[in-house]
Design an enzyme around this catalytic site. Structure first.
Site, PDB file in Angstrom:
ATOM      1  N   GLY A 254       0.778  -1.243   0.000  1.00  0.00           N
ATOM      2  CA  GLY A 254       0.000   0.000   0.000  1.00  0.00           C
ATOM      3  C   GLY A 254       0.802   1.281   0.000  1.00  0.00           C
ATOM      4  N   GLY A 255       2.102   1.184  -0.251  1.00  0.00           N
ATOM      5  CA  GLY A 255       2.937   2.396  -0.272  1.00  0.00           C
ATOM      6  C   GLY A 255       2.441   3.404  -1.303  1.00  0.00           C
ATOM      7  N   ASP A 272      -5.530  -6.460  -4.432  1.00  0.00           N
ATOM      8  CA  ASP A 272      -4.343  -7.324  -4.414  1.00  0.00           C
ATOM      9  C   ASP A 272      -4.825  -8.767  -4.337  1.00  0.00           C
ATOM     10  OD1 ASP A 272      -1.134  -6.675  -3.863  1.00  0.00           O
ATOM     11  OD2 ASP A 272      -1.735  -8.723  -3.328  1.00  0.00           O
ATOM     12  N   ASP A 298      -7.886 -10.846  -8.360  1.00  0.00           N
ATOM     13  CA  ASP A 298      -6.827 -11.041  -9.346  1.00  0.00           C
ATOM     14  C   ASP A 298      -6.935  -9.939 -10.409  1.00  0.00           C
ATOM     15  OD1 ASP A 298      -5.181 -11.896 -11.393  1.00  0.00           O
ATOM     16  OD2 ASP A 298      -5.724 -14.019 -11.171  1.00  0.00           O
ATOM     17  N   CYS A 370       9.624  -2.935 -10.468  1.00  0.00           N
ATOM     18  CA  CYS A 370      10.898  -2.601  -9.823  1.00  0.00           C
ATOM     19  C   CYS A 370      11.960  -3.539 -10.417  1.00  0.00           C
ATOM     20  CB  CYS A 370      10.813  -2.689  -8.305  1.00  0.00           C
ATOM     21  SG  CYS A 370      10.219  -4.258  -7.674  1.00  0.00           S
TER      22      CYS A 370
END
Ligand SMILES: C[S@@+](CC[C@H](N)C(=O)[O-])C[C@H]1O[C@@H](n2cnc3c(N)ncnc32)[C@H](O)[C@@H]1O
Length: 424
Positions: A254-255, A272, A298, A370
């Site tokens: 949740g960042g 999520d 999903d 990332c």
């Protein structure tokens, strides 16, 4: 010290042999050590992370030091940890060796002489041994060969700096909650608590030295969160405004959900697949006094949870290899296989296609990973655009930009961003 060495060696073994996640194994190990002091706990973390960070080099050193394979494999992990300490820590050398001998004795009394001999041999011929370890790329950079080859093929001369950046200690970066205070005000508050930091992005302050979160003034009252500066680009690039309907499709922990909500009063749906991780979104939002509709679902199957109302903005922070954040998760280097990358790319494209249907006309979707591997980034976006005539890619500007690919450096981790708009 020998208890810490021994615990670290068992953690390393579980990661390397059983393929387990370092964070989880470390947490489990620490939960069994209620009587350990904060300093002992921090030392266990340092030995576990450090040994895995430099595992390629330490393994090459042991290969050069051992004349035949060890009959008891558990001793190999004790030796790895001790070599890490001798090479990278400030601990007194004789103490490291003595404690490694004690650790080995606790596992197998017969091998303690061998442990002593190997470590003393290393100390006698450290420079020669280090040179020998560096003769192969894995020993020089501490990454698997396929990873080194992949980065070299993609980034050429820049790959060496990327590999080295991934072996640094990560900086601790804060995200100031703009709903509660300005970045300048929070910097002044840090200084009043004798913590120094510098501004590196509009909402981001990098601390000169990492501290536990309970030492951050106002953390539990929601003034600030911990988030890498590279991750903080997401909320800004998404260009959210009050009243918009926003979907964060891979939201936990949740960042980025929270950062978006801190920047604008939007109607947020946070999805999520992992219901347990979704609980962490709830905890983070509660600490920051923010709210969103949380859905365990999903992203590749939105028909199971979508109410049919289009979104103005979608964030697709898709599951990926995490190759851009290895300095925070050094176990990833050894857990990933080269064959995993194609699997991630297929899943990413599937999620991207599924989410596109949920986007309003003129709406924007931000695709992010990332990862530093093109296969999960540029190539997924190119494959998507080739088959989606109502999608166009918008230009974005990032510091240290390479067409949306942020390379890891002393300010941020490695990330990829592509901003897509739905056109008529
Ligand atoms: C990179 S993390 C998200 C980080 C998060 N956006 C943040 O900033 O805190 C990827 C997340 O995707 C979730 N995930 C993986 N596959 C998914 C899927 N098919 N649908 C929805 N979420 C998924 C994982 O559980 C994980 O929490």
């Amino acid at each position: 010290m020998h208890n810490i060495q021994l615990a670290a060696s068992q953690i390393i073994q579980q990661v390397l042999v059983d393929g387990r996640n370092l964070n989880q194994v470390l947490d489990e190990s620490l939960s069994r050590k209620a009587v350990w002091t904060p300093a002992q706990r921090a030392a266990l973390q340092d030995l576990s992370y450090g040994t895995l960070r430099f595992y390629g080099q330490l393994d090459a050193l042991l290969g050069a030091l051992l004349h035949k394979p060890l009959s008891d494999r558990r001793i190999y992990y004790v030796l790895l940890v001790a070599l890490y300490q001798l090479q990278y820590s400030k601990a007194a050398q004789h103490a490291v060796v003595d404690h490694a001998v004690r650790s080995a004795q606790m596992l197998n009394a017969k091998v303690s002489g061998l442990v002593n001999a190997i470590l003393r041999n290393f100390l006698r011929s450290q420079d020669v041994m280090l040179e020998r370890a560096a003769q192969h790329a894995t020993g020089r950079y501490s990454y698997p060969q396929w990873w080194i080859d992949e980065l070299q093929a993609q980034y050429g001369e820049r790959s060496a700096a990327m590999l080295e950046a991934g072996n640094q200690h990560p900086p601790m970066t804060l995200r100031v909650n703009q709903r509660r205070n300005t970045t300048a005000d929070y910097l002044a508050l840090l200084n009043r608590h004798n913590l120094s930091a510098r501004l590196i992005e509009p909402d981001a302050l990098q601390l000169d030295k990492p501290v536990p979160v309970d030492k951050l003034p106002g953390f539990f009252d929601g003034l600030v969160s911990v988030q890498d500066a590279g991750a903080q680009y997401a909320a800004r690039l998404l260009d959210v405004h009050d009243g918009m309907r926003v979907l964060d499709a891979c939201a936990a922990p949740g960042g980025k959900t929270a950062h978006i909500l801190e920047r604008a009063a939007v109607d947020m749906v946070a999805v999520d697949k992992d219901a347990k991780r979704l609980q962490r979104v709830a905890e983070n939002l509660q600490r920051l006094d923010l709210s969103a509709q949380l859905v365990a679902g999903d992203a590749a199957e939105p028909q199971e949870w979508w109410d049919g109302e289009p979104f103005d903005r979608i964030l697709a922070d898709v599951p990926c290899s995490a190759s851009g954040v290895v300095r925070r998760h050094p176990d990833i280097k050894w857990l990933r296989r080269s064959s995993d990358i194609a699997g991630f790319a297929a899943q990413q494209l599937q999620i991207l296609r599924a989410l596109w249907r949920l986007l309003a006309q003129d709406g924007r979707l931000l695709y992010t990973t990332c990862s530093v591997f093109h296969q999960e980034n540029e190539q997924v976006v190119a494959a998507f655009l080739a088959q989606q005539p109502d999608a166009r890619r918008l230009p974005i500007s990032l510091a240290n930009d390479n067409e949306g690919q942020l390379l890891p450096n002393d300010q941020h981790d490695g990330f990829f961003y592509a901003l897509l708009q739905k056109i008529a």
